[in-house]
Design a protein around this motif. Structure first.
Motif, PDB file in Angstrom:
ATOM      1  N   GLU A   1     -38.296  40.589  49.846  1.00  0.00           N
ATOM      2  CA  GLU A   1     -38.207  41.629  48.817  1.00  0.00           C
ATOM      3  C   GLU A   1     -36.754  41.877  48.429  1.00  0.00           C
ATOM      4  O   GLU A   1     -36.436  42.023  47.241  1.00  0.00           O
ATOM      5  N   ASN A   2     -35.864  41.921  49.406  1.00  0.00           N
ATOM      6  CA  ASN A   2     -34.441  42.114  49.103  1.00  0.00           C
ATOM      7  C   ASN A   2     -33.888  40.943  48.288  1.00  0.00           C
ATOM      8  O   ASN A   2     -33.038  41.129  47.409  1.00  0.00           O
ATOM      9  N   LEU A   3     -34.384  39.740  48.576  1.00  0.00           N
ATOM     10  CA  LEU A   3     -33.910  38.565  47.855  1.00  0.00           C
ATOM     11  C   LEU A   3     -34.290  38.636  46.378  1.00  0.00           C
ATOM     12  O   LEU A   3     -33.523  38.195  45.511  1.00  0.00           O
ATOM     13  N   VAL A   4     -35.460  39.184  46.088  1.00  0.00           N
ATOM     14  CA  VAL A   4     -35.893  39.344  44.694  1.00  0.00           C
ATOM     15  C   VAL A   4     -34.864  40.139  43.902  1.00  0.00           C
ATOM     16  O   VAL A   4     -34.599  39.849  42.733  1.00  0.00           O
ATOM     17  N   HIS A   5     -34.262  41.138  44.540  1.00  0.00           N
ATOM     18  CA  HIS A   5     -33.328  42.031  43.846  1.00  0.00           C
ATOM     19  C   HIS A   5     -31.864  41.628  44.027  1.00  0.00           C
ATOM     20  O   HIS A   5     -30.978  42.319  43.529  1.00  0.00           O
ATOM     21  N   SER A   6     -31.620  40.532  44.740  1.00  0.00           N
ATOM     22  CA  SER A   6     -30.237  40.087  44.930  1.00  0.00           C
ATOM     23  C   SER A   6     -29.740  39.351  43.688  1.00  0.00           C
ATOM     24  O   SER A   6     -30.505  38.634  43.029  1.00  0.00           O
ATOM     25  N   LYS A   7     -28.488  39.555  43.393  1.00  0.00           N
ATOM     26  CA  LYS A   7     -27.895  38.903  42.226  1.00  0.00           C
ATOM     27  C   LYS A   7     -27.859  37.403  42.429  1.00  0.00           C
ATOM     28  O   LYS A   7     -27.414  36.898  43.463  1.00  0.00           O
ATOM     29  N   GLU A   8     -28.357  36.675  41.419  1.00  0.00           N
ATOM     30  CA  GLU A   8     -28.431  35.220  41.524  1.00  0.00           C
ATOM     31  C   GLU A   8     -27.040  34.595  41.680  1.00  0.00           C
ATOM     32  O   GLU A   8     -26.070  35.052  41.102  1.00  0.00           O
ATOM     33  N   LYS A   9     -26.998  33.560  42.502  1.00  0.00           N
ATOM     34  CA  LYS A   9     -25.782  32.788  42.766  1.00  0.00           C
ATOM     35  C   LYS A   9     -24.688  33.620  43.426  1.00  0.00           C
ATOM     36  O   LYS A   9     -23.521  33.230  43.428  1.00  0.00           O
ATOM     37  N   SER A  10     -25.064  34.765  43.966  1.00  0.00           N
ATOM     38  CA  SER A  10     -24.093  35.603  44.671  1.00  0.00           C
ATOM     39  C   SER A  10     -24.074  35.242  46.153  1.00  0.00           C
ATOM     40  O   SER A  10     -24.971  34.556  46.662  1.00  0.00           O
ATOM     41  N   GLU A  11     -23.049  35.708  46.846  1.00  0.00           N
ATOM     42  CA  GLU A  11     -22.952  35.470  48.284  1.00  0.00           C
ATOM     43  C   GLU A  11     -24.103  36.156  49.023  1.00  0.00           C
ATOM     44  O   GLU A  11     -24.663  35.612  49.974  1.00  0.00           O
ATOM     45  N   GLU A  12     -24.481  37.341  48.531  1.00  0.00           N
ATOM     46  CA  GLU A  12     -25.597  38.071  49.144  1.00  0.00           C
ATOM     47  C   GLU A  12     -26.888  37.256  49.044  1.00  0.00           C
ATOM     48  O   GLU A  12     -27.649  37.161  50.019  1.00  0.00           O
ATOM     49  N   PHE A  13     -27.132  36.661  47.887  1.00  0.00           N
ATOM     50  CA  PHE A  13     -28.333  35.846  47.696  1.00  0.00           C
ATOM     51  C   PHE A  13     -28.320  34.653  48.640  1.00  0.00           C
ATOM     52  O   PHE A  13     -29.331  34.356  49.304  1.00  0.00           O
ATOM     53  N   SER A  14     -27.204  33.971  48.724  1.00  0.00           N
ATOM     54  CA  SER A  14     -27.100  32.783  49.579  1.00  0.00           C
ATOM     55  C   SER A  14     -27.307  33.130  51.046  1.00  0.00           C
ATOM     56  O   SER A  14     -28.001  32.413  51.780  1.00  0.00           O
ATOM     57  N   GLN A  15     -26.710  34.240  51.475  1.00  0.00           N
ATOM     58  CA  GLN A  15     -26.849  34.647  52.871  1.00  0.00           C
ATOM     59  C   GLN A  15     -28.287  35.035  53.199  1.00  0.00           C
ATOM     60  O   GLN A  15     -28.817  34.675  54.256  1.00  0.00           O
ATOM     61  N   LEU A  16     -28.930  35.764  52.286  1.00  0.00           N
ATOM     62  CA  LEU A  16     -30.322  36.168  52.513  1.00  0.00           C
ATOM     63  C   LEU A  16     -31.247  34.958  52.529  1.00  0.00           C
ATOM     64  O   LEU A  16     -32.157  34.868  53.364  1.00  0.00           O
ATOM     65  N   PHE A  17     -31.013  34.018  51.620  1.00  0.00           N
ATOM     66  CA  PHE A  17     -31.842  32.816  51.586  1.00  0.00           C
ATOM     67  C   PHE A  17     -31.691  32.028  52.887  1.00  0.00           C
ATOM     68  O   PHE A  17     -32.681  31.578  53.472  1.00  0.00           O
ATOM     69  N   SER A  18     -30.448  31.874  53.343  1.00  0.00           N
ATOM     70  CA  SER A  18     -30.199  31.143  54.585  1.00  0.00           C
ATOM     71  C   SER A  18     -30.837  31.836  55.779  1.00  0.00           C
ATOM     72  O   SER A  18     -31.374  31.190  56.684  1.00  0.00           O
ATOM     73  N   ARG A  19     -30.792  33.170  55.774  1.00  0.00           N
ATOM     74  CA  ARG A  19     -31.394  33.923  56.875  1.00  0.00           C
ATOM     75  C   ARG A  19     -32.912  33.761  56.878  1.00  0.00           C
ATOM     76  O   ARG A  19     -33.525  33.602  57.934  1.00  0.00           O
TER      77      ARG A  19
END
Length: 271
Positions: A79-97
């Motif tokens: 759910e957090n990934l849905v709202h994460s800014k695309e191509k951002s560090e936050e998105f990459s970290q959440l995807f990896s996690r």
């Protein structure tokens, strides 16, 4: 000699009073990794089989609940990934996690299943053997929920690569579905936490939540066609949007499969 003794006593006194500060400094200099993210370790059955097979099953029940709780955290991540800014560090970290959790989920399924199969080789009553078969089914369903969580992440990657945007309406509807799903997952874990004393009202609540999830999916699917025809949002946005909704609805199916197994195999314990 006296000097060294006094010197060491002074240092010891300082260290005792300032231990908390030293700990904070060390933690900042060398931050600890999140153990659950970086390590795979079962909590209750890692020590091996006990002498009595029935006790082994009790340990596996506890591990099964821990497994479900770990997968529950993956739903929050998705759910957090849905709202994460695309191509951002936050998105990459959440995807990896999420990817890391999914890998650990696969390993947990295998380890718990292997443990249960070893339990089945021991001296068990017919009830115990049926109990193990039911638990193997539950563990498989929990792993499928984890797969769907990572599946949602992969849908978002495809959306990102296609340059597609979601509207506020789409985000709102996805959040509503996540809300229903998380309630269903919480109810399922409550059942798992004490399968010997499952209450009828809890099972009924799970079935009601499953109907809500299915009804919402059907409603959103119908509205999606209308919204695309009325150009409320682009066709491609509607495709990825429905992919996520369908993925979440599948999680609801896996959750109710666990409830079905509990109902069918622990029926005599239901009050």
């Amino acid at each position: 000699s006296m000097f060294h003794t006094v010197f060491n006593l002074i240092n010891l006194s300082i260290m005792i009073w300032l231990t908390g500060m030293y700990v904070k400094i060390v933690e900042k200099l060398i931050p600890a990794k999140h153990k659950e993210d970086e390590e795979f370790q079962l909590k209750f059955i890692s020590a091996g089989l006990l002498s009595a097979s029935e006790l082994n099953i009790a340990q596996a029940e506890k591990e099964m609940t821990v497994y479900a709780q770990r997968v529950q955290r993956m739903i929050d991540m998705a759910e957090n990934l849905v709202h994460s800014k695309e191509k951002s560090e936050e998105f990459s970290q959440l995807f990896s996690r999420l990817e890391k959790y999914e890998e650990i989920s696969d390993r947990m399924e295998i380890e718990i299943a292997n443990y249960l199969n070893r339990c089945a080789e021991g001296r068990l009553s017919n009830e115990g053997k049926l109990h193990i078969a039911a638990m193997l089914n539950i563990v498989s369903e929990i792993e499928s929920i984890a797969d769907c969580c990572f599946g949602c992440a992969k849908i978002l990657i495809r959306k990102q690569e296609s340059g597609v945007d979601f509207t506020e309406l789409i985000y709102k509807n996805i959040d509503t579905m996540f809300g229903y799903l998380k309630e269903a997952m919480t109810d399922m874990i409550e059942l798992l936490s004490d399968v010997e004393k499952v209450r009828e009202v809890a099972i009924i609540r799970s079935y009601n939540k499953e109907r809500e999830i299915n009804n919402l999916r059907n409603q959103l699917r119908t509205n999606n066609v209308e919204n695309i025809n009325n150009k409320v949002y682009e066709y491609q946005s509607g495709i990825y949007y429905m992919d996520i909704i369908n993925d979440l609805e599948k999680m609801g199916d896996y959750i109710i499969n666990v409830v079905d197994t509990i109902r069918d195999h622990f029926r005599k314990h239901v009050a």
